[in-house]
Design an enzyme around this catalytic site. Structure first.
Site, short mmCIF file in Angstrom:
data_model
loop_
_atom_site.label_atom_id
_atom_site.label_comp_id
_atom_site.label_asym_id
_atom_site.label_seq_id
_atom_site.Cartn_x
_atom_site.Cartn_y
_atom_site.Cartn_z
N HIS A 148 72.67 34.11 76.77
CA HIS A 148 71.48 33.14 77.96
C HIS A 148 71.94 33.17 79.36
CE1 HIS A 148 69.13 29.03 78.02
NE2 HIS A 148 68.90 30.05 78.54
N GLU A 161 71.02 36.30 80.77
CA GLU A 161 69.67 36.70 81.06
C GLU A 161 69.29 35.91 82.14
OE1 GLU A 161 66.13 33.75 80.28
OE2 GLU A 161 67.10 33.99 78.46
N GLU A 189 74.20 29.56 87.36
CA GLU A 189 73.51 29.41 86.15
C GLU A 189 74.10 29.11 84.83
OE1 GLU A 189 70.27 30.25 86.38
OE2 GLU A 189 70.42 30.78 88.43
N GLU A 242 70.00 23.02 80.48
CA GLU A 242 68.85 23.64 79.81
C GLU A 242 69.14 23.46 78.40
OE1 GLU A 242 66.88 27.82 79.04
OE2 GLU A 242 66.61 27.14 81.10
#
Length: 217
Positions: free
Chosen positions: A77, A80, A153, A178
């Site tokens: 993730h 990504e 991120e 997230e």
């Protein structure tokens, strides 16, 4: 890769036909949904392309990669997200946010699944389709992958009060926050526990998005 862009410079009607290094290995009509499927293989790299041709006004592509994480630390993730933080041809911090303001896209995203990572986008404008495809291809094949992007991120430690170095440390990061949201409900936690119990030795028992609790160990 799928789209409804039908203009072709070379006929790909029979198995064995080639076009710019891609060889047609399968063609099949799917009358139920009025689609013609073509499967091509890039002879130099072995990459597969699936083309679904029909008269739909939407033009869609999806660049997909096999990703098989072996822990729930969220590495697939995080990659990504980080892949989309600038590339060789577009070395800006967030090319996709900038492009979203200038594109007529009807869909643009990136997704991490249990055994894949994909980058889809769609538009009804052929010119926009190829512009989006160019940016996406450069992003996934020539990402910059800078250290700052991973810190932004992924998971990082920050002072609870940024201006106070004596304040406690806390975990931050876009993927971290997230996934805290994604796993905040009892049903999502139950689903993760069920998959972990059912598939203890397979990638499907792993949380490919990342379990925030692993950062707290």
């Amino acid at each position: 890769m799928t789209n409804s862009v039908t203009a072709q410079k070379s006929s790909l009607s029979q198995v064995g036909d080639s076009y710019q290094g891609f060889k047609l290995v399968k063609t099949q009509a799917i009358p139920e949904i009025k689609v013609t499927l073509r499967e091509l293989v890039h002879e130099a790299s072995g990459a597969h392309v699936i083309h679904l041709g029909n008269d739909d006004p939407e033009n869609l592509f999806c660049l997909s990669f096999r990703t098989l994480p072996d822990t729930s630390n969220g590495v697939a993730h995080i990659l990504e997200h980080t892949v989309l933080c600038g590339s060789k041809k577009y070395p800006v911090k967030d090319p996709f946010f900038a492009m979203n303001r200038r594109s007529l896209n009807t869909f643009m995203n990136a997704l991490t699944g249990a055994d894949f990572t994909c980058y889809p986008a769609a538009t009804q404008v052929p010119k926009d389709f190829y512009n989006l495809l160019e940016v996406y291809i450069d992003a996934v094949f020539h990402p910059n992958l800078k250290e700052f992007s991973f810190l932004q991120e992924g998971h990082r430690l920050e002072f609870a009060e940024p201006a106070n170095p004596d304040s406690p440390l806390s975990y931050k990061g876009i993927v971290f926050n997230e996934m805290k949201g994604a796993l905040s409900s009892p049903m999502s936690r139950l689903s993760e526990a069920v998959h972990e119990a059912l598939y203890p030795n397979l990638t499907y028992g792993i949380n490919s998005g990342g379990d925030p609790k692993l950062s707290l160990l």
